[in-house]
Write a protein that holds these residues in place. Structure first.
Motif, PDB file in Angstrom:
ATOM      1  N   PRO A 149     -45.426  39.573 -89.017  1.00 26.13           N
ATOM      2  CA  PRO A 149     -44.392  40.603 -89.116  1.00 26.13           C
ATOM      3  C   PRO A 149     -43.027  40.049 -89.500  1.00 26.13           C
ATOM      4  O   PRO A 149     -42.658  38.944 -89.104  1.00 26.13           O
ATOM      5  N   ARG A 150     -42.306  40.846 -90.268  1.00 27.40           N
ATOM      6  CA  ARG A 150     -40.941  40.542 -90.696  1.00 27.40           C
ATOM      7  C   ARG A 150     -40.106  41.805 -90.538  1.00 27.40           C
ATOM      8  O   ARG A 150     -40.635  42.874 -90.231  1.00 27.40           O
ATOM      9  N   THR A 151     -38.812  41.681 -90.765  1.00 28.34           N
ATOM     10  CA  THR A 151     -37.929  42.851 -90.665  1.00 28.34           C
ATOM     11  C   THR A 151     -37.313  43.162 -92.028  1.00 28.34           C
ATOM     12  O   THR A 151     -36.991  42.252 -92.799  1.00 28.34           O
ATOM     13  N   TYR A 152     -37.174  44.454 -92.279  1.00 27.66           N
ATOM     14  CA  TYR A 152     -36.565  44.936 -93.518  1.00 27.66           C
ATOM     15  C   TYR A 152     -35.558  46.031 -93.164  1.00 27.66           C
ATOM     16  O   TYR A 152     -35.869  46.921 -92.367  1.00 27.66           O
ATOM     17  N   ARG A 153     -34.396  45.963 -93.759  1.00 32.88           N
ATOM     18  CA  ARG A 153     -33.403  47.022 -93.550  1.00 32.88           C
ATOM     19  C   ARG A 153     -33.776  48.204 -94.426  1.00 32.88           C
ATOM     20  O   ARG A 153     -33.885  48.073 -95.654  1.00 32.88           O
ATOM     21  N   VAL A 154     -33.983  49.360 -93.809  1.00 36.06           N
ATOM     22  CA  VAL A 154     -34.523  50.515 -94.539  1.00 36.06           C
ATOM     23  C   VAL A 154     -33.584  50.942 -95.660  1.00 36.06           C
ATOM     24  O   VAL A 154     -34.028  51.400 -96.714  1.00 36.06           O
ATOM     25  N   ALA A 155     -32.266  50.784 -95.459  1.00 40.17           N
ATOM     26  CA  ALA A 155     -31.305  51.185 -96.493  1.00 40.17           C
ATOM     27  C   ALA A 155     -31.442  50.348 -97.755  1.00 40.17           C
ATOM     28  O   ALA A 155     -30.955  50.748 -98.820  1.00 40.17           O
ATOM     29  N   ARG A 156     -32.106  49.191 -97.680  1.00 38.09           N
ATOM     30  CA  ARG A 156     -32.270  48.330 -98.849  1.00 38.09           C
ATOM     31  C   ARG A 156     -33.571  48.603 -99.611  1.00 38.09           C
ATOM     32  O   ARG A 156     -33.881  47.910-100.570  1.00 38.09           O
ATOM     33  N   ILE A 157     -34.342  49.592 -99.156  1.00 37.53           N
ATOM     34  CA  ILE A 157     -35.545  49.980 -99.895  1.00 37.53           C
ATOM     35  C   ILE A 157     -35.128  50.848-101.079  1.00 37.53           C
ATOM     36  O   ILE A 157     -34.539  51.917-100.904  1.00 37.53           O
ATOM     37  N   LEU A 158     -35.412  50.378-102.293  1.00 33.50           N
ATOM     38  CA  LEU A 158     -34.983  51.079-103.508  1.00 33.50           C
ATOM     39  C   LEU A 158     -36.013  52.101-103.968  1.00 33.50           C
ATOM     40  O   LEU A 158     -35.661  53.213-104.363  1.00 33.50           O
ATOM     41  N   THR A 159     -37.288  51.718-103.966  1.00 31.82           N
ATOM     42  CA  THR A 159     -38.366  52.647-104.312  1.00 31.82           C
ATOM     43  C   THR A 159     -39.471  52.474-103.276  1.00 31.82           C
ATOM     44  O   THR A 159     -39.638  51.395-102.701  1.00 31.82           O
ATOM     45  N   LEU A 160     -40.230  53.536-103.075  1.00 29.96           N
ATOM     46  CA  LEU A 160     -41.269  53.492-102.043  1.00 29.96           C
ATOM     47  C   LEU A 160     -42.455  54.341-102.471  1.00 29.96           C
ATOM     48  O   LEU A 160     -42.293  55.437-102.995  1.00 29.96           O
ATOM     49  N   GLU A 161     -43.656  53.802-102.249  1.00 30.15           N
ATOM     50  CA  GLU A 161     -44.897  54.532-102.527  1.00 30.15           C
ATOM     51  C   GLU A 161     -45.859  54.317-101.364  1.00 30.15           C
ATOM     52  O   GLU A 161     -46.111  53.190-100.949  1.00 30.15           O
ATOM     53  N   THR A 162     -46.373  55.414-100.835  1.00 28.71           N
ATOM     54  CA  THR A 162     -47.392  55.327 -99.794  1.00 28.71           C
ATOM     55  C   THR A 162     -48.746  55.115-100.448  1.00 28.71           C
ATOM     56  O   THR A 162     -49.165  55.905-101.296  1.00 28.71           O
ATOM     57  N   LEU A 163     -49.434  54.053-100.066  1.00 33.55           N
ATOM     58  CA  LEU A 163     -50.702  53.698-100.687  1.00 33.55           C
ATOM     59  C   LEU A 163     -51.862  54.382 -99.970  1.00 33.55           C
ATOM     60  O   LEU A 163     -51.750  54.738 -98.793  1.00 33.55           O
ATOM     61  N   PRO A 164     -52.989  54.555-100.648  1.00 33.84           N
ATOM     62  CA  PRO A 164     -54.153  55.176-100.002  1.00 33.84           C
ATOM     63  C   PRO A 164     -54.758  54.273 -98.942  1.00 33.84           C
ATOM     64  O   PRO A 164     -54.574  53.055 -98.947  1.00 33.84           O
ATOM     65  N   GLY A 165     -55.496  54.891 -98.042  1.00 33.18           N
ATOM     66  CA  GLY A 165     -56.176  54.138 -97.001  1.00 33.18           C
ATOM     67  C   GLY A 165     -55.290  53.885 -95.799  1.00 33.18           C
ATOM     68  O   GLY A 165     -54.130  54.307 -95.749  1.00 33.18           O
ATOM     69  N   ARG A 166     -55.843  53.189 -94.828  1.00 31.45           N
ATOM     70  CA  ARG A 166     -55.115  52.841 -93.604  1.00 31.45           C
ATOM     71  C   ARG A 166     -55.347  51.375 -93.282  1.00 31.45           C
ATOM     72  O   ARG A 166     -56.365  50.801 -93.668  1.00 31.45           O
ATOM     73  N   PHE A 167     -54.380  50.773 -92.581  1.00 25.75           N
ATOM     74  CA  PHE A 167     -54.532  49.392 -92.150  1.00 25.75           C
ATOM     75  C   PHE A 167     -54.800  49.361 -90.652  1.00 25.75           C
ATOM     76  O   PHE A 167     -54.539  50.327 -89.937  1.00 25.75           O
ATOM     77  N   THR A 168     -55.309  48.246 -90.185  1.00 24.81           N
ATOM     78  CA  THR A 168     -55.577  48.070 -88.760  1.00 24.81           C
ATOM     79  C   THR A 168     -54.382  47.383 -88.107  1.00 24.81           C
ATOM     80  O   THR A 168     -54.032  46.255 -88.479  1.00 24.81           O
ATOM     81  N   ARG A 169     -53.777  48.058 -87.177  1.00 22.07           N
ATOM     82  CA  ARG A 169     -52.623  47.506 -86.480  1.00 22.07           C
ATOM     83  C   ARG A 169     -53.079  46.346 -85.590  1.00 22.07           C
ATOM     84  O   ARG A 169     -54.101  46.450 -84.909  1.00 22.07           O
TER      85      ARG A 169
END
Length: 326
Positions: free
Chosen positions: A196-216
């Motif tokens: 895990p890493r951290t990302y500042r949400v305000a710095r997200i320029l483009t976003l796409e939700t991908l198909p499927g799900r991941f295992t937490r």
């Protein structure tokens, strides 16, 4: 006494509902009562029609009948989730929960008896949590709602992200959680093959939700991760030290300038003041140049003793100011 027991019975019911089977000693520890009291409370719930039953044996315990769920005056799942943000109208709005948070608050107030309802109303009238610091506004976070949905549903994301220095990178990530810190939203996420890493949400320029799900990851603790990350960030941030002499009675001003945690620790470690009342302190700083900028704000209330590079920078800055105001 009746109100206290009613509150305890509700807590016991919610513990069984959220955690499943629990033993009498486990319930007693959670509720901070005796095991005998747990026995009496379980009997009271059963008498009131709550389908709670006991399994005997070493692996036994109390649990609710499969499918039983208690309801709070018609609260929906979204409204119940928004209760954690009921005191934060700004963040609730950021996540698209402003309306459901308001509805949840109204339903909760309607469900409360007169005295607790009056107390809750007074709390709302008299206390307000304003998250951003002074002289700064909250981040613009146009992608926050989509990020929060992906966090909730366990869906991977593809994003274009602006790193420090304005470098843009493409990332595929698994979003684990969101953290609100100082008015800014941070996403805790991991690449498919990394930690895990951290990302500042305000710095997200483009976003796409991908198909499927991941295992937490099993056992991942968002609060624990953030606590460790914040501690390591502070340790990484302070890369140097400054030795200074502080004028009498100026500890509060130095704390305002350099941070109360940093200055508080330095003051606690300081020796006795000199005959004129000046204290010698060693304070961690982000860098020598950053320390010069901060300490210049203190004017004649601080003298830099070291390192030599910082003392030279202070002297040069003061000389330039002297020319400017000569």
């Amino acid at each position: 006494m009746c109100i206290m027991r009613a509150s305890r019975l509700l807590s016991l019911l919610l513990l069984l509902q959220t955690r499943g089977r629990l033993t009498a000693p486990e319930l007693a520890a959670e509720l901070e009562v005796s095991v005998r009291t747990v026995y009496r409370d379980v009997e009271a719930l059963s008498a009131a029609g709550v389908p709670v039953y006991a399994d005997r044996g070493p692996a036994g315990g109390y649990q609710l009948l499969d499918g039983y769920r208690t309801r709070l005056n018609g609260l929906t799942a979204e409204e119940a989730s928004s209760l954690f943000l009921a005191g934060l109208p700004g963040p609730a709005a950021d996540l698209g929960l402003a309306e459901v948070a308001a509805n949840a608050e109204l339903k909760l107030l309607a469900a409360l008896p007169p005295e607790p309802r009056s107390h809750a109303s007074r709390m709302r009238e008299r206390f307000l949590l304003d998250v951003p610091g002074w002289y700064r506004s909250s981040d613009d976070v146009p992608h926050l709602s989509e990020v929060s949905e992906a966090v909730w549903d366990g869906r991977p994301l593809h994003m274009t992200y602006r790193r420090w220095g304005k470098q843009e990178v493409d990332r595929v990530i698994h979003p684990y959680g969101l953290v609100l810190k100082g008015g800014s939203w941070y996403l805790v996420a991991a690449p498919p093959d990394g930690g895990p890493r951290t990302y500042r949400v305000a710095r997200i320029l483009t976003l796409e939700t991908l198909p499927g799900r991941f295992t937490r990851p099993e056992g991942f603790d968002l609060g624990g991760f953030w606590h460790s990350y914040a501690k390591e960030f502070r340790e990484r941030m302070y890369t140097a030290e400054a030795v200074i002499k502080l004028a009498p009675g100026r500890g509060d001003l130095l704390a305002y300038t350099m941070g109360s945690d940093v200055v508080g620790a330095a003051l606690a470690a300081a020796g006795e003041p000199d005959p004129e009342g000046w204290l010698t302190l060693t304070v961690p700083v982000e860098s020598i140049t950053h320390a010069r900028w901060l300490l210049l704000r203190m004017g004649a209330d601080v003298e830099v003793l070291g390192p030599a590079e910082l003392r030279t920078l202070m002297s040069e800055a003061i000389a330039e100011l002297g020319k400017l105001y000569h």
